[in-house]
Scaffold this motif. Structure first.
Motif, PDB file in Angstrom:
ATOM      1  N   GLN A 133       0.860  -1.173   0.276  1.00 44.31           N
ATOM      2  CA  GLN A 133      -0.009  -0.021  -0.030  1.00 44.31           C
ATOM      3  C   GLN A 133       0.991   1.318   0.136  1.00 44.31           C
ATOM      4  OE1 GLN A 133      -0.524  -2.645   2.496  1.00 44.31           O
ATOM      5  NE2 GLN A 133      -2.110  -3.535   0.904  1.00 44.31           N
ATOM      6  N   PHE A 134       0.517   2.194  -0.880  1.00 44.61           N
ATOM      7  CA  PHE A 134       1.278   3.405  -0.940  1.00 44.61           C
ATOM      8  C   PHE A 134       0.263   4.497  -0.898  1.00 44.61           C
ATOM      9  CE2 PHE A 134       4.341   0.637  -3.152  1.00 44.61           C
ATOM     10  CZ  PHE A 134       5.750   0.929  -2.789  1.00 44.61           C
ATOM     11  N   THR A 135       0.978   5.771  -0.392  1.00 45.82           N
ATOM     12  CA  THR A 135       0.108   6.866  -0.398  1.00 45.82           C
ATOM     13  C   THR A 135       1.106   8.023  -0.792  1.00 45.82           C
ATOM     14  OG1 THR A 135      -1.392   6.332   1.510  1.00 45.82           O
ATOM     15  CG2 THR A 135      -0.912   8.656   1.170  1.00 45.82           C
ATOM     16  N   GLU A 136       0.871   8.922  -1.681  1.00 50.25           N
ATOM     17  CA  GLU A 136       1.770  10.023  -1.877  1.00 50.25           C
ATOM     18  C   GLU A 136       0.883  11.116  -2.188  1.00 50.25           C
ATOM     19  OE1 GLU A 136       5.701  11.143  -4.979  1.00 50.25           O
ATOM     20  OE2 GLU A 136       4.386   9.261  -4.881  1.00 50.25           O
ATOM     21  N   GLN A 137       1.321  12.490  -1.966  1.00 51.43           N
ATOM     22  CA  GLN A 137       0.855  13.707  -2.617  1.00 51.43           C
ATOM     23  C   GLN A 137       1.268  13.881  -3.784  1.00 51.43           C
ATOM     24  OE1 GLN A 137       0.538  17.197   0.131  1.00 51.43           O
ATOM     25  NE2 GLN A 137      -0.112  18.443  -1.481  1.00 51.43           N
ATOM     26  N   ILE A 138       0.707  13.646  -4.823  1.00 54.75           N
ATOM     27  CA  ILE A 138       0.994  13.531  -6.251  1.00 54.75           C
ATOM     28  C   ILE A 138       1.056  15.025  -7.056  1.00 54.75           C
ATOM     29  CG2 ILE A 138       0.618  11.207  -6.539  1.00 54.75           C
ATOM     30  CD1 ILE A 138      -1.707  12.035  -8.303  1.00 54.75           C
ATOM     31  N   PHE A 139       0.166  15.997  -6.788  1.00 51.00           N
ATOM     32  CA  PHE A 139       0.165  17.377  -7.159  1.00 51.00           C
ATOM     33  C   PHE A 139       0.065  18.340  -6.086  1.00 51.00           C
ATOM     34  CE2 PHE A 139      -1.867  14.525 -10.583  1.00 51.00           C
ATOM     35  CZ  PHE A 139      -0.662  14.565 -11.364  1.00 51.00           C
ATOM     36  N   HIS A 140       0.403  19.680  -6.360  1.00 51.94           N
ATOM     37  CA  HIS A 140       0.669  20.717  -5.534  1.00 51.94           C
ATOM     38  C   HIS A 140      -0.348  21.890  -6.174  1.00 51.94           C
ATOM     39  CE1 HIS A 140       3.100  18.906  -2.614  1.00 51.94           C
ATOM     40  NE2 HIS A 140       3.906  18.226  -3.616  1.00 51.94           N
ATOM     41  N   LYS A 141      -0.898  22.641  -5.257  1.00 49.06           N
ATOM     42  CA  LYS A 141      -1.717  23.897  -5.843  1.00 49.06           C
ATOM     43  C   LYS A 141      -2.370  23.713  -7.020  1.00 49.06           C
ATOM     44  CE  LYS A 141       1.965  26.516  -3.164  1.00 49.06           C
ATOM     45  NZ  LYS A 141       2.384  25.492  -2.531  1.00 49.06           N
ATOM     46  N   VAL A 142      -3.469  22.991  -7.008  1.00 48.93           N
ATOM     47  CA  VAL A 142      -4.236  22.302  -8.140  1.00 48.93           C
ATOM     48  C   VAL A 142      -5.307  23.703  -7.979  1.00 48.93           C
ATOM     49  CG1 VAL A 142      -5.754  20.957  -9.259  1.00 48.93           C
ATOM     50  CG2 VAL A 142      -3.571  20.036  -8.395  1.00 48.93           C
ATOM     51  N   LEU A 143      -5.785  24.257  -9.058  1.00 47.51           N
ATOM     52  CA  LEU A 143      -6.810  25.144  -9.074  1.00 47.51           C
ATOM     53  C   LEU A 143      -8.150  24.496  -9.198  1.00 47.51           C
ATOM     54  CD1 LEU A 143      -7.813  28.097  -9.234  1.00 47.51           C
ATOM     55  CD2 LEU A 143      -7.839  27.803 -11.717  1.00 47.51           C
ATOM     56  N   VAL A 144      -9.072  24.683  -8.146  1.00 48.13           N
ATOM     57  CA  VAL A 144     -10.529  24.371  -7.824  1.00 48.13           C
ATOM     58  C   VAL A 144     -11.488  25.341  -8.766  1.00 48.13           C
ATOM     59  CG1 VAL A 144     -12.351  23.946  -6.604  1.00 48.13           C
ATOM     60  CG2 VAL A 144     -10.035  23.433  -5.583  1.00 48.13           C
ATOM     61  N   LEU A 145     -11.912  24.835  -9.853  1.00 45.36           N
ATOM     62  CA  LEU A 145     -12.880  25.583 -10.806  1.00 45.36           C
ATOM     63  C   LEU A 145     -14.193  25.587 -10.264  1.00 45.36           C
ATOM     64  CD1 LEU A 145     -11.887  24.027 -14.075  1.00 45.36           C
ATOM     65  CD2 LEU A 145     -10.928  26.275 -12.923  1.00 45.36           C
ATOM     66  N   ASP A 146     -14.587  24.487  -9.668  1.00 47.31           N
ATOM     67  CA  ASP A 146     -16.182  24.564  -9.058  1.00 47.31           C
ATOM     68  C   ASP A 146     -16.523  23.673  -8.112  1.00 47.31           C
ATOM     69  OD1 ASP A 146     -18.916  25.423  -8.858  1.00 47.31           O
ATOM     70  OD2 ASP A 146     -19.460  24.198 -10.566  1.00 47.31           O
TER      71      ASP A 146
END
Length: 246
Positions: free
Chosen positions: A161-174
């Motif tokens: 089992q792996f966990t990782e934060q794969i992206f940072h500062k992703v813009l939320v549109l809605d």
């Protein structure tokens, strides 16, 4: 010949009598079922209401219905005065109960849709409320995306089992919300709004979209609220051996 004709007539008469008896039984059963049930009045939508409609313009499209109390949704509108000065945050469909958390101040609705940056795609994923910072994420925020999944590792296909934060500062549109679990978002909580699922629309390039969809399909996705000043360092793939000292 006469015998067949008489038999056919009798069959039709019996069918009609059977239908009348069955209809009467069903009506009686419905009456018995509701006789002991507590009934309450609820507002329901008569015809589709587009997102962004002013409450004052939609009033004629509401009607009051009597339904069993068990079928009444928590967080429903009990007085139309609760909607004064608001607009519909999402499109409403005929037959649904009028819920307070689907109506917002005009300025909040105006800020709910964020422009898609050039070269990116829109991707929507539905997540449990606890995967979206308790429901506090809103359009215009930037979030981190964490994926947890079970992978088969060569050469013997051992599952890890792996966990990782794969992206940072992703813009939320809605952001759109469903119903049934108590919200943590301050504004929603103030309205006694409830929901358990949140649909989040994100802006990402093609390769990132594929990775997010993979995480949603074969594992689980969590969002962090990650403002511009948040530190991105330390992100790496984590397994049980890194979490626990054995």
């Amino acid at each position: 010949m006469k015998t067949r004709l008489i038999g056919a007539i009798l069959a039709v008469v019996l069918a009609v009598i059977g239908t009348v008896v069955l209809t009467g039984y069903v009506r009686t059963a419905d009456a018995r079922a509701s006789a002991g049930a507590e009934m309450v009045s609820v507002y329901v939508v008569k015809e589709a209401i587009p997102a962004g409609t002013k409450a004052e313009d939609a009033v004629a499209n509401f009607e009051v219905k009597e339904i069993p109390a068990l079928a009444a949704v928590k967080g429903r509108v009990t007085k139309l005065a609760q909607l004064d000065g608001t607009v519909s945050d999402v499109a409403l469909v005929p037959g649904e109960q009028l819920l307070r958390n689907r109506w917002v101040a005009p300025e909040d609705r105006d800020n709910s849709d964020v422009a898609l940056p050039d070269g990116m795609q829109e991707l929507s994923i539905a997540l449990p409320v606890e995967h979206v910072v308790g429901g506090s994420v809103k359009a215009g925020d930037t979030v981190g995306i964490v994926v947890s999944a079970t992978l088969k590792m060569p050469p013997d296909d051992k599952e890890i089992q792996f966990t990782e934060q794969i992206f940072h500062k992703v813009l939320v549109l809605d952001v759109q919300k469903g119903s049934t679990t108590q919200a943590k978002e301050a504004a929603a909580a103030a309205d006694d709004a409830t929901y358990d699922t949140i649909m989040v629309t994100l802006a990402r390039p093609t390769d990132d979209v594929q990775k997010i969809v993979w995480g949603q399909e074969f594992g689980s996705v969590w969002l962090t609220l990650e403002p511009e000043e948040a530190d991105e360092s330390g992100s790496r793939a984590i397994d049980g051996g890194k979490v626990f000292t054995l």
